[in-house]
Design an enzyme around this catalytic site. Structure first.
Site, PDB file in Angstrom:
ATOM      1  N   LYS A   8       0.847  -1.200   0.000  1.00  0.00           N
ATOM      2  CA  LYS A   8       0.000   0.000   0.000  1.00  0.00           C
ATOM      3  C   LYS A   8       0.884   1.253   0.000  1.00  0.00           C
ATOM      4  CE  LYS A   8      -3.439   2.445   2.693  1.00  0.00           C
ATOM      5  NZ  LYS A   8      -4.353   2.468   3.826  1.00  0.00           N
ATOM      6  N   GLY A  24      -4.744  -1.928   5.036  1.00  0.00           N
ATOM      7  CA  GLY A  24      -3.994  -3.095   4.539  1.00  0.00           C
ATOM      8  C   GLY A  24      -4.701  -4.408   4.838  1.00  0.00           C
ATOM      9  N   ARG A  25      -5.204  -4.556   6.063  1.00  0.00           N
ATOM     10  CA  ARG A  25      -5.831  -5.833   6.440  1.00  0.00           C
ATOM     11  C   ARG A  25      -7.247  -5.961   5.915  1.00  0.00           C
ATOM     12  NH1 ARG A  25      -4.561  -2.464  10.459  1.00  0.00           N
ATOM     13  NH2 ARG A  25      -6.185  -1.617  11.812  1.00  0.00           N
ATOM     14  N   HIS A  80      -5.577 -33.468  17.507  1.00  0.00           N
ATOM     15  CA  HIS A  80      -4.498 -34.332  17.992  1.00  0.00           C
ATOM     16  C   HIS A  80      -3.325 -33.515  18.504  1.00  0.00           C
ATOM     17  CE1 HIS A  80      -6.554 -37.900  16.510  1.00  0.00           C
ATOM     18  NE2 HIS A  80      -7.015 -37.066  15.603  1.00  0.00           N
ATOM     19  N   GLU A 117      -4.614  -6.682  14.826  1.00  0.00           N
ATOM     20  CA  GLU A 117      -4.097  -5.371  14.415  1.00  0.00           C
ATOM     21  C   GLU A 117      -5.217  -4.327  14.503  1.00  0.00           C
ATOM     22  OE1 GLU A 117      -2.334  -4.052  10.377  1.00  0.00           O
ATOM     23  OE2 GLU A 117      -0.607  -4.857  11.426  1.00  0.00           O
ATOM     24  N   LYS A 176       9.531  -1.010  14.296  1.00  0.00           N
ATOM     25  CA  LYS A 176      10.090  -0.684  12.978  1.00  0.00           C
ATOM     26  C   LYS A 176      11.231   0.324  13.102  1.00  0.00           C
ATOM     27  CE  LYS A 176       5.964  -1.037  10.061  1.00  0.00           C
ATOM     28  NZ  LYS A 176       4.993  -0.266   9.285  1.00  0.00           N
ATOM     29  N   GLU A 226      10.550  -4.751   4.404  1.00  0.00           N
ATOM     30  CA  GLU A 226      10.611  -6.155   3.969  1.00  0.00           C
ATOM     31  C   GLU A 226      10.272  -6.293   2.487  1.00  0.00           C
ATOM     32  OE1 GLU A 226       9.078  -4.984   6.634  1.00  0.00           O
ATOM     33  OE2 GLU A 226       9.094  -6.406   8.297  1.00  0.00           O
TER      34      GLU A 226
HETATM   35  O1  F6P Z   1       3.313  -2.754   9.707  1.00  0.00           O
HETATM   36  C1  F6P Z   1       1.976  -3.076   9.620  1.00  0.00           C
HETATM   37  C2  F6P Z   1       1.458  -2.797   8.254  1.00  0.00           C
HETATM   38  O2  F6P Z   1       1.355  -1.438   8.056  1.00  0.00           O
HETATM   39  C3  F6P Z   1       0.117  -3.484   8.027  1.00  0.00           C
HETATM   40  O3  F6P Z   1      -0.945  -2.765   8.515  1.00  0.00           O
HETATM   41  C4  F6P Z   1       0.127  -3.638   6.556  1.00  0.00           C
HETATM   42  O4  F6P Z   1      -0.826  -4.578   6.128  1.00  0.00           O
HETATM   43  C5  F6P Z   1       1.552  -4.074   6.316  1.00  0.00           C
HETATM   44  O5  F6P Z   1       2.303  -3.332   7.243  1.00  0.00           O
HETATM   45  C6  F6P Z   1       2.078  -3.878   4.927  1.00  0.00           C
HETATM   46  O6  F6P Z   1       2.012  -2.539   4.535  1.00  0.00           O
HETATM   47  P1  F6P Z   1       2.202  -2.132   3.026  1.00  0.00           P
HETATM   48  O7  F6P Z   1       1.104  -2.735   2.245  1.00  0.00           O
HETATM   49  O8  F6P Z   1       2.147  -0.630   3.012  1.00  0.00           O
HETATM   50  O9  F6P Z   1       3.535  -2.640   2.565  1.00  0.00           O
END
Ligand code: F6P
Length: 546
Positions: free
Chosen positions: A210, A271-272, A388, A357, A509, A216
């Site tokens: 987003k 995002g979620r 199990h 979240e 972060k 990452e």
């Molecule tokens: O760090 C949490 C977060 O902001 C989530 O809310 C989001 O889904 C994820 O990181 C990834 O964010 P982006 O889509 O901006 O890379």
């Protein structure tokens, strides 16, 4: 505002619920069922193909009446309307939370600040569809002219969990000639293992972020680019092997992906809550446009139900309030989600982000402490595997773990009588959890030495809900996800929190950024952490080069 200036725990309805809990809190489900022979049918509701049986929750009619009154006291009906109208309900980030617009049919306009956002949604959907079709029919070729056979989605959090959950859930409907992989972790193993057997000439990367600033995702996207170019040996290959999904056109351009290869969405999609936006591009490619539209229609059907059904028969409202009862009054700190459907194996992980979240917050929207417990810890595994493993604790442990059992009447892969066996296990578990087995029943069985009797007693009275659906389809998956989204919203509204921000991920972060620079480099850095972190960093620096 939902919680108002009175602390929630002091509000009249909360107090009434607390008093009610003192009265019925320990009443056993055995008693509740014995008192009402129609309980199993009465405490149930149905919408968008999902039948919810909540009769095995530890509630009475009065509990429900009070919970619904609490929801009204906290302004739930007004807040639902505010969300659907596109009002700024995510106040700390000053934006709407309009994921419901993502699944509206084209003709159903939603005008926010003079713009019909539904028209924008469908313009992107059409562009995604055109692109997905070219990949699926082989018109989109890789740099060397080969057909695309592998799709690698790079993203994390909502830019990964939704796509991977939906792909796994709908694998039955997917194009089997395509291989889909999902890379999220900054741990290099994730990308290396995902690409090791792939041919770069036949691989398309979808970079989903987003913000297009997530460490990452950018690190993995650059590494994927290097991997691609190391095989194809031409910078121009990026144009054919990378597309992006983002709200940040500038960031995408800087990475080297042309604007024409970017699919956009909007800051009002959290995002979620984004698996049904362009973030679902990998899902659309995997299952095709028709199934993707069916997924959206399932979401929409549940949205409409949430908006218009009376609270008393409103599935997300009921689920949200039952979760709140279990959490705040029965004291359950966790909630298990147990799909009896192998294709839903990633649903618990998806719901962890959605729930925790969204509602893992300690202050209300106005910055005041919530004053009561908020989100439970969500966890789970598909049945029957969990039986199990951890079900022992759910049956005989000292903690209450409310469970959502999710099952389907029709198997997607019928194999002998295996589906009936699977469902028999689901029904048996909910029965055993509710009713248990008394010492007298154990003794009556006559096969236990007296000293083993306590070990074989099941207390029962463990609350569960059962969600029964005819078949796992794109539409029922959409309805199921929307059900949980709105249940989370219902709980957040009662607590008076902003379920759409996530400030709690920021501290880790920023500390990681600072720490990364200290892990490498020639000279021992002056470490200004606590003594534990300093010692760990020193040891790591020593070991990594030994
Ligand atoms: O760090 C949490 C977060 O902001 C989530 O809310 C989001 O889904 C994820 O990181 C990834 O964010 P982006 O889509 O901006 O890379």
């Amino acid at each position: 505002m939902s919680a108002g200036p009175t602390p929630l725990a002091q509000s009249p309805m909360w107090q009434a619920l607390a008093a009610h809990h003192r009265e019925i809190g320990s009443r056993h489900l055995r008693q509740l069922f014995a008192d009402d022979s129609s309980r199993g049918e009465r405490f149930a509701a149905e919408a968008a193909g999902i039948y919810l049986d909540y009769s095995k929750q530890r509630i009475t009619d009065e509990t429900l009446r009070l919970l619904l009154a609490l929801a009204v006291e906290c302004g739930l009906p007004e807040r639902i309307e505010a969300m659907f109208r596109g009002e700024v309900i995510n106040t700390t980030e000053r934006r709407a939370a309009l994921h419901v617009a993502l699944r509206r049919p084209q003709g159903m306009a939603l005008v926010v600040d003079g713009t019909n956002v539904v028209a924008e949604v469908h313009a992107v959907l059409d562009a995604m569809t055109r692109f997905a079709e070219t990949v699926r029919n082989g018109d989109w070729r890789g740099h060397t002219g080969r057909r695309i056979r592998n799709i690698v989605n790079i993203g994390i959090g909502g830019s990964d969990l939704g796509p991977v959950m939906a792909y796994e859930a709908l694998r039955h409907y997917s194009e089997r000639a395509l291989t889909l992989r999902f890379v999220s972790n900054v741990d290099g193993t994730d990308l290396v293992e995902a690409t090791r057997d792939l041919d770069a000439a036949e691989t398309l990367f979808i970079v989903c972020s987003k913000t297009f600033t997530t460490q990452e995702t950018l690190v993995n996207a650059h590494a994927a680019r290097d991997w691609c170019l190391s095989h194809l040996e031409d910078e121009a290959a990026v144009a054919k092997h990378f597309v992006a999904v983002s709200t940040n056109a500038e960031g995408v351009k800087q990475f080297g992906i042309a604007p024409g290869s970017m699919f956009g969405f909007w800051d009002w999609v959290g995002g979620r809550y984004s698996m049904d936006s362009a973030i679902g591009l990998s899902t659309l490619i995997a299952v095709g446009p028709e199934h993707f539209r069916a997924l959206l229609s399932g979401f929409h059907e549940m949205d409409e139900h949430f908006r218009s059904a009376p609270l008393t028969s409103n599935l997300p409202v009921l689920m949200g309030l039952l979760a709140l009862w279990n959490n705040n009054f029965l004291g359950a700190a966790t909630q298990a989600v147990l799909p009896y459907e192998q294709y839903l194996k990633r649903l618990p992980a998806y719901l962890q982000q959605l729930t925790m979240e969204s509602n893992g917050k300690h202050v209300r929207e106005d910055g005041q402490p919530v004053g009561v417990d908020t989100s439970p810890v969500v966890w789970g595994e598909p049945g029957t595997n969990g039986q199990h493993s951890f079900y022992q604790l759910i049956h005989q442990g000292t903690r209450i773990v409310p469970c959502d059992f999710i099952g389907f009447a029709k198997a997607l892969n019928p194999l002998g009588d295996q589906h009936d066996l699977l469902m028999a296990n689901l029904f048996a578990q909910t029965e055993a959890l509710a009713f248990g087995r008394t010492a007298d029943e154990v003794k009556a069985d006559g096969d236990s030495a007296p000293k083993l009797v306590p070990h074989r007693v099941f207390e029962g009275n463990r609350p569960t809900s059962t969600l029964l659906v005819e078949r796992l389809t794109p539409a029922t998956l959409g309805a199921l996800v929307a059900l949980y989204e709105h249940s989370v919203f219902t709980q957040g509204t009662v607590w008076g929190i902003d379920s759409f921000d996530q400030w709690g991920v920021e501290l880790g972060k920023s500390l990681a950024k600072r720490t990364a620079a200290e892990l490498t480099g020639g000279n021992e850095p002056a470490l200004a952490h606590d003594s534990s972190t300093n010692a760990l960093i020193r040891r790591y620096r020593r070991l990594r080069t030994q």
